[in-house]
Write a protein that holds these residues in place. Sequence first.
Motif, PDB file in Angstrom:
ATOM      1  N   ASP A 143      -2.412 -37.377  25.467  1.00 21.13           N
ATOM      2  CA  ASP A 143      -2.968 -37.818  24.173  1.00 21.13           C
ATOM      3  C   ASP A 143      -3.666 -39.140  24.380  1.00 21.13           C
ATOM      4  O   ASP A 143      -4.924 -39.366  23.831  1.00 21.13           O
ATOM      5  CB  ASP A 143      -1.980 -37.969  23.384  1.00 21.13           C
TER       6      ASP A 143
ATOM      7  N   ARG B 260       2.786 -22.309  21.084  1.00 17.44           N
ATOM      8  CA  ARG B 260       1.721 -21.491  21.183  1.00 17.44           C
ATOM      9  C   ARG B 260       1.070 -21.077  20.129  1.00 17.44           C
ATOM     10  O   ARG B 260       0.310 -20.134  20.143  1.00 17.44           O
ATOM     11  CB  ARG B 260       2.429 -20.203  22.136  1.00 17.44           C
TER      12      ARG B 260
ATOM     13  N   GLN C  71       3.714 -21.824  33.631  1.00 20.20           N
ATOM     14  CA  GLN C  71       3.452 -21.184  32.282  1.00 20.20           C
ATOM     15  C   GLN C  71       3.212 -21.838  31.263  1.00 20.20           C
ATOM     16  O   GLN C  71       2.725 -21.484  30.287  1.00 20.20           O
ATOM     17  CB  GLN C  71       4.646 -20.020  32.288  1.00 20.20           C
ATOM     18  N   GLN C  72       3.741 -23.298  31.287  1.00 19.30           N
ATOM     19  CA  GLN C  72       3.438 -24.026  30.108  1.00 19.30           C
ATOM     20  C   GLN C  72       2.159 -24.956  30.422  1.00 19.30           C
ATOM     21  O   GLN C  72       1.765 -25.687  29.469  1.00 19.30           O
ATOM     22  CB  GLN C  72       4.508 -25.050  29.882  1.00 19.30           C
TER      23      GLN C  72
ATOM     24  N   GLU D  43       2.951 -46.775  28.693  1.00 20.98           N
ATOM     25  CA  GLU D  43       1.680 -46.457  27.977  1.00 20.98           C
ATOM     26  C   GLU D  43       0.473 -47.266  27.766  1.00 20.98           C
ATOM     27  O   GLU D  43      -0.472 -46.786  27.757  1.00 20.98           O
ATOM     28  CB  GLU D  43       2.303 -45.816  26.669  1.00 20.98           C
TER      29      GLU D  43
ATOM     30  N   PRO E 112      -3.333 -15.114  35.452  1.00 25.55           N
ATOM     31  CA  PRO E 112      -4.048 -14.189  34.671  1.00 25.55           C
ATOM     32  C   PRO E 112      -3.216 -14.296  33.016  1.00 25.55           C
ATOM     33  O   PRO E 112      -3.828 -13.654  32.061  1.00 25.55           O
ATOM     34  CB  PRO E 112      -3.698 -12.684  35.196  1.00 25.55           C
ATOM     35  N   LEU E 113      -1.912 -14.646  32.988  1.00 24.87           N
ATOM     36  CA  LEU E 113      -1.191 -14.851  32.036  1.00 24.87           C
ATOM     37  C   LEU E 113      -1.521 -15.877  31.116  1.00 24.87           C
ATOM     38  O   LEU E 113      -1.055 -16.228  29.870  1.00 24.87           O
ATOM     39  CB  LEU E 113       0.231 -14.676  32.205  1.00 24.87           C
TER      40      LEU E 113
ATOM     41  N   LEU F  53       5.285 -32.056  21.868  1.00 23.84           N
ATOM     42  CA  LEU F  53       4.204 -31.274  21.436  1.00 23.84           C
ATOM     43  C   LEU F  53       4.470 -30.513  20.236  1.00 23.84           C
ATOM     44  O   LEU F  53       3.654 -30.552  19.075  1.00 23.84           O
ATOM     45  CB  LEU F  53       3.879 -30.103  22.346  1.00 23.84           C
TER      46      LEU F  53
ATOM     47  N   LEU G 112       3.815 -12.476  28.687  1.00 23.50           N
ATOM     48  CA  LEU G 112       4.456 -13.826  29.460  1.00 23.50           C
ATOM     49  C   LEU G 112       5.673 -13.443  30.346  1.00 23.50           C
ATOM     50  O   LEU G 112       6.013 -13.378  31.319  1.00 23.50           O
ATOM     51  CB  LEU G 112       4.373 -14.874  28.760  1.00 23.50           C
TER      52      LEU G 112
ATOM     53  N   ILE H 119      -0.822 -25.508  27.481  1.00 29.25           N
ATOM     54  CA  ILE H 119      -0.532 -25.618  26.137  1.00 29.25           C
ATOM     55  C   ILE H 119      -0.477 -27.202  25.552  1.00 29.25           C
ATOM     56  O   ILE H 119      -0.431 -27.135  24.299  1.00 29.25           O
ATOM     57  CB  ILE H 119       1.126 -25.074  25.610  1.00 29.25           C
ATOM     58  N   TYR H 120      -0.463 -28.100  26.243  1.00 30.10           N
ATOM     59  CA  TYR H 120      -0.558 -29.296  25.922  1.00 30.10           C
ATOM     60  C   TYR H 120      -1.379 -30.258  25.424  1.00 30.10           C
ATOM     61  O   TYR H 120      -1.452 -31.447  24.925  1.00 30.10           O
ATOM     62  CB  TYR H 120       0.139 -30.213  27.058  1.00 30.10           C
TER      63      TYR H 120
ATOM     64  N   ASP I 297      -3.252 -18.985  28.752  1.00 28.84           N
ATOM     65  CA  ASP I 297      -4.085 -19.044  27.596  1.00 28.84           C
ATOM     66  C   ASP I 297      -5.032 -20.121  28.217  1.00 28.84           C
ATOM     67  O   ASP I 297      -4.593 -21.299  28.155  1.00 28.84           O
ATOM     68  CB  ASP I 297      -3.282 -19.346  26.418  1.00 28.84           C
TER      69      ASP I 297
ATOM     70  N   GLU J 166       5.841 -44.212  32.172  1.00 28.37           N
ATOM     71  CA  GLU J 166       6.707 -44.829  31.197  1.00 28.37           C
ATOM     72  C   GLU J 166       5.993 -45.912  30.498  1.00 28.37           C
ATOM     73  O   GLU J 166       6.058 -46.312  29.381  1.00 28.37           O
ATOM     74  CB  GLU J 166       7.776 -45.421  31.689  1.00 28.37           C
TER      75      GLU J 166
ATOM     76  N   PRO K 128       2.599 -34.258  30.733  1.00 31.08           N
ATOM     77  CA  PRO K 128       1.903 -34.091  29.703  1.00 31.08           C
ATOM     78  C   PRO K 128       2.010 -35.311  28.670  1.00 31.08           C
ATOM     79  O   PRO K 128       0.956 -35.216  27.791  1.00 31.08           O
ATOM     80  CB  PRO K 128       2.649 -33.000  29.239  1.00 31.08           C
ATOM     81  N   ARG K 129       2.728 -36.136  28.755  1.00 29.17           N
ATOM     82  CA  ARG K 129       2.738 -37.198  27.818  1.00 29.17           C
ATOM     83  C   ARG K 129       1.602 -38.243  27.995  1.00 29.17           C
ATOM     84  O   ARG K 129       1.601 -38.995  27.078  1.00 29.17           O
ATOM     85  CB  ARG K 129       4.246 -37.993  28.000  1.00 29.17           C
TER      86      ARG K 129
ATOM     87  N   ARG L  34       4.638 -33.314  17.159  1.00 29.62           N
ATOM     88  CA  ARG L  34       3.425 -33.740  16.626  1.00 29.62           C
ATOM     89  C   ARG L  34       2.783 -32.643  16.021  1.00 29.62           C
ATOM     90  O   ARG L  34       2.125 -32.664  14.827  1.00 29.62           O
ATOM     91  CB  ARG L  34       2.530 -33.873  17.963  1.00 29.62           C
TER      92      ARG L  34
END
Lengths: 512, 291
Positions: B228, A443, B21-22, B201, B56-57, A254, A478, B25-26, B59, B199, B224-225, A257
């Motif tokens: 896209d 982020r 927590q991530q 794609e 709640p945290l 990420l 966070l 974002i992807y 985004d 693996e 996540p990969r 990119r």
Amino acid sequence: MNSTLPQHIAGYGDVTPFQGSAAYLDRPIPPRVAAPTRRSTPHGSKQRSSLQAAIEACHPFDGMTVSFHHHLRVGDSVVMQTIELLAQMGIKDIRLAASSLTSAHEGLVPYLQNGTVTRIWTSGVRSGLGEAISAGQLATPVVIHSHGGRARAITTGELTIDLAVIAAASADEQGNCTGTVGPSAFGSIGYAQVDAQYARQTIVVSDTIVPYPCVPVSIPQTQIDHVVKVDAIGDVRKIASGSTRITKSPVDLLLARRVADVLHASQAMTPGFNFQLGSGGASLAVAKFLRPYLRDEQLKGGFLLGGIVAEAVALKQEGFFDAIVDVQSFDSAVATSMAEDPHHLEISADTYANPFNGGCMTDLVDICVLSALEVDTDFNVNVITGSQGVIMAASGGHSDTAFGAKLTVVVCPSFRGRVPTLVERVTTCVTPGEDIDLLVTERGICVNPRRPELEARLKAAHLPVVDIHTLKAKVDKLLGVPAPQRFNDRIVGVVQYRDGSVIDVIRQRRGA
Amino acid sequence: MRIKKYRSMLYVPGNNPAMVQQATIYGADSVLLDLEDAIAPDEKDAARDLLRHHIPLLDRENCVLTVRVNGLDTPLGEQDVRAMVPLQLDAIRVPKVESAVAMQQLDALITELEREHGITQPVEIHAMIETARGVMNAADIATSTPRISALTFGAQDLLADLGLRRTDRAGLTFPRGQILMAAKAARLHVLDTPFIDIEDEDGLRASAEEAKSLGFTGKAVINPRQIDIVNQVFSPSPEEVTHAIRVVGSFNAHKAAGSGVFALDGKMVDRPVVEQAITVLRLADIDPATL
């Protein structure tokens, strides 16, 4: 920058505080010291029977400065072989001047404790050795310099080398040597070129002695006093990893990119642009994501600079760049390229980044992408100490390239594990925020307020631009804000800016 | 149809703090935080607590947030719903849905929780069809309550329920079509099952293109990969966007003149054509109101 800098540091000397990254341009140019003269016997041989014999021939003495280069990285065994021999000879109070130190050098710790090594000047220190220095086990503060700063220190005489021990992939008996050819090929030997030129005595150590003349000649025989064949200069597998795999980490991908998107939107990729890309999986991935932009816009760059990875070689071979300028190679494929491609140039650390010469390569860079351990809200960057205040990484060419490049991008996740990367004030400042244009995180992208036009371009491209204080608040929400690290007064490290001024100090961890 | 982007839906185990927590974002259009199959029985409570703390945290600006609860035929299912609805999710995903009645009961529970916690943005239901009985009742499930906004096709459990092997993909042709038709008839989103070889794609792209050609509005992803590629496949082409801009622009002009039907390039444009064009524009991040 740092209001707590003392005027004098025991074991270092008087402090010239950092006054700004461009301040050196207004100062008198320091004189360049003369390279030492040598003589040799006609038709004599420089080959010695062993490393010990070579060192003895150099008449080692207490208080001497011994230099090394770190192109062998974690595979290096020459530093340890040399220091062990010097210790056996009873030599004390050595100043170790290695262009960088890795996990291969943890074995030095006992030599700090017994007084064999009392001073270290280097760009980086890692693992157990970094922990030992952070805990105060080195008699004097370690001096951390950039790659350009090291070349400056040597050429101006601030760092006088009594003995340079140079590991080469192959050499001839007169001392002509290279890193590009041989079973232990590691590519460029650029850091050692300055050492060879300025050291009072030099030893070339290689596992491969070739018939005269050694081709190519990276360091000429005129700068070499002794040649030694050893069984191994290190662990070949760790010297040249052969790794060309793009990272599979989703966060790194990420980030990579996003960096490519940012570089495109910044409009800094103009025909002939010169580019420095860092090493590591994320940087390889930047090249992957950059390629479609270059292809679609039929854009061709000038040179690729710096620590060179296989992906950089691929970009050159595919015609996206005209040349590679290589002070350090990170892959066996790079060594092959340098040996075969006349437009893959090997350069010295002086040519790479010394601020006091007729024009270093980092001053010609248009775009550089750099990493960070910490970044603060003034965009200052720490690449040397970890979250616990322990010395664990390297300054490298960070501040050199950040100053020279027209566009400097720092890329890092906003936190690692549960530790924030984005902080109020970096633990140790290595590169000043005035030289950083962009911070790219997973982020959001933060633009230095010095570059409003850049912010406008990124926003126009619908990239996620965020104020750095807003981003920090988001990360704090966070993770929570970690308790401040606690240090003693004792200074265990001095961080030099590339011009020789002191940009920060590293203090001993409390409780260590 | 309510338009939300569901090109990609990222599965994230609800008991992994780093992944949770991530999660947003992807670039996935939607995230599925899982309390069901990805969580071992003795981790269920911990996972629920983790989500209660982390949601709640997160985004969520560009990401639809859903939680897959445990089956409503288990005690855990209702506990999950009671814990998650107050967090103001976008949707609750329910596994192994087999009847309209179960969805109506869930609707009532969610309504009660929304009232109790003062939640004004209705929490949607995504019904996951992954049993033979669910497939046969798909049309009833799709129309059981207005709260349902999507049907999702779960291949792995369905294969097991049908007594088929993982390679018996032909056996999924009818169930997949049945779920698609049920969703389309009810004007719901319909999401395809994930492609499990992370693996491969090329295989992922082919699978996503096939799903799109059948009418799926998006596809679940397990890494996540994969995002896209799936987003690319389910995004409209530049030609589609250009055409949609013309359709909506012409529609707005004709509407101002009091006409709801008109001709563009010799072809009639009526309400369904306009709605389709609006969908394309929203997928391309273009606000139809600006045209």
